[in-house]
Motif scaffolding. Structure first.
Motif, PDB file in Angstrom:
ATOM      1  N   ASP A   1       3.967  -2.903  -7.543  1.00 28.27           N
ATOM      2  CA  ASP A   1       2.861  -1.956  -7.652  1.00 28.27           C
ATOM      3  C   ASP A   1       1.600  -2.739  -8.013  1.00 28.27           C
ATOM      4  O   ASP A   1       1.508  -3.320  -9.087  1.00 28.27           O
ATOM      5  CB  ASP A   1       3.156  -0.895  -8.712  1.00 28.27           C
ATOM      6  CG  ASP A   1       2.040   0.127  -8.867  1.00 28.27           C
ATOM      7  OD1 ASP A   1       1.024   0.027  -8.137  1.00 28.27           O
ATOM      8  OD2 ASP A   1       2.190   1.022  -9.704  1.00 28.27           O
ATOM      9  N   PRO A   2       0.617  -2.799  -7.114  1.00 29.46           N
ATOM     10  CA  PRO A   2      -0.575  -3.599  -7.382  1.00 29.46           C
ATOM     11  C   PRO A   2      -1.415  -3.071  -8.542  1.00 29.46           C
ATOM     12  O   PRO A   2      -2.242  -3.793  -9.073  1.00 29.46           O
ATOM     13  CB  PRO A   2      -1.356  -3.530  -6.064  1.00 29.46           C
ATOM     14  CG  PRO A   2      -0.861  -2.303  -5.373  1.00 29.46           C
ATOM     15  CD  PRO A   2       0.562  -2.116  -5.835  1.00 29.46           C
ATOM     16  N   ALA A   3      -1.210  -1.843  -8.957  1.00 29.39           N
ATOM     17  CA  ALA A   3      -1.992  -1.281 -10.053  1.00 29.39           C
ATOM     18  C   ALA A   3      -1.500  -1.765 -11.403  1.00 29.39           C
ATOM     19  O   ALA A   3      -2.178  -1.621 -12.402  1.00 29.39           O
ATOM     20  CB  ALA A   3      -1.959   0.234 -10.016  1.00 29.39           C
TER      21      ALA A   3
ATOM     22  N   LEU B   1      -6.002  10.183  -2.902  1.00 29.34           N
ATOM     23  CA  LEU B   1      -5.141   9.053  -2.533  1.00 29.34           C
ATOM     24  C   LEU B   1      -5.949   7.981  -1.809  1.00 29.34           C
ATOM     25  O   LEU B   1      -5.774   6.780  -2.057  1.00 29.34           O
ATOM     26  CB  LEU B   1      -3.989   9.519  -1.648  1.00 29.34           C
ATOM     27  CG  LEU B   1      -2.842  10.249  -2.328  1.00 29.34           C
ATOM     28  CD1 LEU B   1      -1.929  10.895  -1.290  1.00 29.34           C
ATOM     29  CD2 LEU B   1      -2.059   9.319  -3.228  1.00 29.34           C
ATOM     30  N   ALA B   2      -6.833   8.411  -0.909  1.00 28.50           N
ATOM     31  CA  ALA B   2      -7.676   7.464  -0.173  1.00 28.50           C
ATOM     32  C   ALA B   2      -8.571   6.689  -1.133  1.00 28.50           C
ATOM     33  O   ALA B   2      -8.704   5.458  -1.036  1.00 28.50           O
ATOM     34  CB  ALA B   2      -8.516   8.208   0.868  1.00 28.50           C
ATOM     35  N   ARG B   3      -9.171   7.377  -2.088  1.00 29.83           N
ATOM     36  CA  ARG B   3     -10.045   6.731  -3.061  1.00 29.83           C
ATOM     37  C   ARG B   3      -9.264   5.699  -3.888  1.00 29.83           C
ATOM     38  O   ARG B   3      -9.728   4.596  -4.130  1.00 29.83           O
ATOM     39  CB  ARG B   3     -10.696   7.773  -3.971  1.00 29.83           C
ATOM     40  CG  ARG B   3     -11.667   7.175  -4.971  1.00 29.83           C
ATOM     41  CD  ARG B   3     -12.446   8.185  -5.820  1.00 29.83           C
ATOM     42  NE  ARG B   3     -11.741   9.398  -6.193  1.00 29.83           N
ATOM     43  CZ  ARG B   3     -11.902  10.599  -5.618  1.00 29.83           C
ATOM     44  NH1 ARG B   3     -12.749  10.758  -4.630  1.00 29.83           N
ATOM     45  NH2 ARG B   3     -11.221  11.650  -6.032  1.00 29.83           N
ATOM     46  N   GLU B   4      -8.051   6.054  -4.309  1.00 29.92           N
ATOM     47  CA  GLU B   4      -7.238   5.171  -5.149  1.00 29.92           C
ATOM     48  C   GLU B   4      -6.683   3.963  -4.391  1.00 29.92           C
ATOM     49  O   GLU B   4      -6.384   2.946  -5.001  1.00 29.92           O
ATOM     50  CB  GLU B   4      -6.080   5.951  -5.770  1.00 29.92           C
ATOM     51  CG  GLU B   4      -6.509   6.967  -6.799  1.00 29.92           C
ATOM     52  CD  GLU B   4      -7.011   6.325  -8.083  1.00 29.92           C
ATOM     53  OE1 GLU B   4      -6.514   5.254  -8.467  1.00 29.92           O
ATOM     54  OE2 GLU B   4      -7.929   6.915  -8.696  1.00 29.92           O
ATOM     55  N   THR B   5      -6.509   4.103  -3.079  1.00 31.47           N
ATOM     56  CA  THR B   5      -5.897   3.024  -2.302  1.00 31.47           C
ATOM     57  C   THR B   5      -6.891   2.221  -1.476  1.00 31.47           C
ATOM     58  O   THR B   5      -6.547   1.162  -0.958  1.00 31.47           O
ATOM     59  CB  THR B   5      -4.830   3.580  -1.343  1.00 31.47           C
ATOM     60  OG1 THR B   5      -5.451   4.512  -0.450  1.00 31.47           O
ATOM     61  CG2 THR B   5      -3.694   4.233  -2.108  1.00 31.47           C
ATOM     62  N   GLY B   6      -8.115   2.754  -1.319  1.00 30.99           N
ATOM     63  CA  GLY B   6      -9.103   2.063  -0.502  1.00 30.99           C
ATOM     64  C   GLY B   6      -8.924   2.298   0.992  1.00 30.99           C
ATOM     65  O   GLY B   6      -9.538   1.615   1.809  1.00 30.99           O
ATOM     66  N   LEU B   7      -8.096   3.255   1.359  1.00 32.34           N
ATOM     67  CA  LEU B   7      -7.883   3.595   2.762  1.00 32.34           C
ATOM     68  C   LEU B   7      -8.716   4.812   3.133  1.00 32.34           C
ATOM     69  O   LEU B   7      -9.221   5.523   2.264  1.00 32.34           O
ATOM     70  CB  LEU B   7      -6.405   3.923   3.002  1.00 32.34           C
ATOM     71  CG  LEU B   7      -5.388   2.820   2.782  1.00 32.34           C
ATOM     72  CD1 LEU B   7      -3.981   3.377   2.928  1.00 32.34           C
ATOM     73  CD2 LEU B   7      -5.608   1.675   3.744  1.00 32.34           C
ATOM     74  N   SER B   8      -8.799   5.079   4.433  1.00 32.54           N
ATOM     75  CA  SER B   8      -9.449   6.309   4.881  1.00 32.54           C
ATOM     76  C   SER B   8      -8.494   7.476   4.651  1.00 32.54           C
ATOM     77  O   SER B   8      -7.282   7.291   4.516  1.00 32.54           O
ATOM     78  CB  SER B   8      -9.803   6.215   6.366  1.00 32.54           C
ATOM     79  OG  SER B   8      -8.618   6.233   7.139  1.00 32.54           O
ATOM     80  N   VAL B   9      -9.044   8.669   4.636  1.00 33.63           N
ATOM     81  CA  VAL B   9      -8.224   9.861   4.445  1.00 33.63           C
ATOM     82  C   VAL B   9      -7.197   9.978   5.568  1.00 33.63           C
ATOM     83  O   VAL B   9      -6.022  10.274   5.320  1.00 33.63           O
ATOM     84  CB  VAL B   9      -9.108  11.134   4.365  1.00 33.63           C
ATOM     85  CG1 VAL B   9      -8.251  12.390   4.358  1.00 33.63           C
ATOM     86  CG2 VAL B   9      -9.993  11.084   3.130  1.00 33.63           C
ATOM     87  N   SER B  10      -7.603   9.727   6.804  1.00 32.02           N
ATOM     88  CA  SER B  10      -6.656   9.847   7.917  1.00 32.02           C
ATOM     89  C   SER B  10      -5.553   8.787   7.824  1.00 32.02           C
ATOM     90  O   SER B  10      -4.393   9.073   8.136  1.00 32.02           O
ATOM     91  CB  SER B  10      -7.370   9.779   9.262  1.00 32.02           C
ATOM     92  OG  SER B  10      -7.971   8.514   9.442  1.00 32.02           O
TER      93      SER B  10
ATOM     94  N   LEU C   1       1.534   6.777  -6.817  1.00 33.71           N
ATOM     95  CA  LEU C   1       0.535   7.813  -7.107  1.00 33.71           C
ATOM     96  C   LEU C   1       1.116   9.212  -6.920  1.00 33.71           C
ATOM     97  O   LEU C   1       0.908  10.097  -7.764  1.00 33.71           O
ATOM     98  CB  LEU C   1      -0.701   7.619  -6.221  1.00 33.71           C
ATOM     99  CG  LEU C   1      -1.551   6.387  -6.544  1.00 33.71           C
ATOM    100  CD1 LEU C   1      -2.519   6.088  -5.402  1.00 33.71           C
ATOM    101  CD2 LEU C   1      -2.299   6.578  -7.856  1.00 33.71           C
ATOM    102  N   LEU C   2       1.869   9.419  -5.836  1.00 32.62           N
ATOM    103  CA  LEU C   2       2.455  10.738  -5.598  1.00 32.62           C
ATOM    104  C   LEU C   2       3.543  11.064  -6.618  1.00 32.62           C
ATOM    105  O   LEU C   2       3.702  12.226  -6.996  1.00 32.62           O
ATOM    106  CB  LEU C   2       3.026  10.825  -4.178  1.00 32.62           C
ATOM    107  CG  LEU C   2       2.000  10.927  -3.065  1.00 32.62           C
ATOM    108  CD1 LEU C   2       2.673  10.826  -1.704  1.00 32.62           C
ATOM    109  CD2 LEU C   2       1.197  12.214  -3.182  1.00 32.62           C
ATOM    110  N   ALA C   3       4.279  10.065  -7.066  1.00 33.25           N
ATOM    111  CA  ALA C   3       5.295  10.309  -8.091  1.00 33.25           C
ATOM    112  C   ALA C   3       4.641  10.744  -9.396  1.00 33.25           C
ATOM    113  O   ALA C   3       5.197  11.551 -10.136  1.00 33.25           O
ATOM    114  CB  ALA C   3       6.134   9.056  -8.310  1.00 33.25           C
TER     115      ALA C   3
ATOM    116  N   ILE D   1       0.834  -1.207   0.000  1.00 34.97           N
ATOM    117  CA  ILE D   1       0.000   0.000   0.000  1.00 34.97           C
ATOM    118  C   ILE D   1       0.865   1.253   0.000  1.00 34.97           C
ATOM    119  O   ILE D   1       0.537   2.246  -0.660  1.00 34.97           O
ATOM    120  CB  ILE D   1      -1.015  -0.006   1.185  1.00 34.97           C
ATOM    121  CG1 ILE D   1      -2.119   1.027   0.942  1.00 34.97           C
ATOM    122  CG2 ILE D   1      -0.338   0.190   2.504  1.00 34.97           C
ATOM    123  CD1 ILE D   1      -3.062   0.654  -0.158  1.00 34.97           C
ATOM    124  N   ASP D   2       2.006   1.200   0.694  1.00 31.26           N
ATOM    125  CA  ASP D   2       2.928   2.340   0.667  1.00 31.26           C
ATOM    126  C   ASP D   2       3.529   2.504  -0.721  1.00 31.26           C
ATOM    127  O   ASP D   2       3.706   3.622  -1.203  1.00 31.26           O
ATOM    128  CB  ASP D   2       4.028   2.177   1.715  1.00 31.26           C
ATOM    129  CG  ASP D   2       3.527   2.390   3.137  1.00 31.26           C
ATOM    130  OD1 ASP D   2       2.451   2.994   3.304  1.00 31.26           O
ATOM    131  OD2 ASP D   2       4.213   1.953   4.072  1.00 31.26           O
TER     132      ASP D   2
END
Length: 162
Positions: A149-151, A23-32, A11-13, A4-5
């Motif tokens: 990279d899982p994508a 980023l949260a939407r693309e990774t499935g994580l919460s914003v926090s 994504l940031l690159a 996930i990291d």
């Protein structure tokens, strides 16, 4: 590094201004959770900063060149990067294997400015130079594909049916 990291770094690159929400939407994580992971990646030095991509033609620096340098005296100290640090036209300095010691990426306003810069490089670092002028740049600033990279599917692994 966790997958996930790796995904966050990829994504940031690709877009250093991507919001935590995106980023949260693309990774499935919460914003926090994304926010915490990005801060941790920054603290560990994995993400070292964010930069603007500049149109150098628009700011009067249309000529890009790569300047390979090697010391005139091979026994001299290897301090060319320090001796050249004051030359702001040098965008990057790469230590390389091969005949040359370093390759410099430079940006200047004109061929005359390049000639002047080459003289400054030679005088400052006591080196010989070999210069390649860039005619055009079809692409630059591409994000590196991170292993795992899982994508992106691994071409070495066969696809599995759902």
């Amino acid at each position: 590094m966790e997958e996930i990291d790796r995904r966050i770094v990829t994504l940031l690159a690709g877009d250093g201004r991507m919001s935590f929400t995106d980023l949260a939407r693309e990774t499935g994580l919460s914003v926090s959770a994304v926010h915490q992971r990005v801060r941790r990646l920054e603290k560990r030095g994995v993400v070292r900063g964010y930069a603007a991509i500049v149109d150098y033609d628009a700011i009067g620096l249309p000529l890009t060149a790569f300047v390979s340098i090697k010391p005139i005296d091979p026994a001299a100290p290897d301090d060319a990067p320090d001796r050249l640090a004051h030359l702001s036209a040098i965008e990057a300095c790469h230590s390389v294997a091969g005949d040359e010691s370093y390759i410099l990426k430079v940006r200047v306003a004109s061929p005359v400015a390049l000639e002047d810069l080459l003289q400054q490089i030679r005088a400052s670092a006591n080196v010989s130079t070999r210069t390649t002028v860039v005619l055009s740049t079809p692409y630059e600033h591409r994000a590196a594909e991170l292993a795992g990279d899982p994508a992106k599917p691994d071409p070495a692994k066969p696809a599995t049916a759902p």
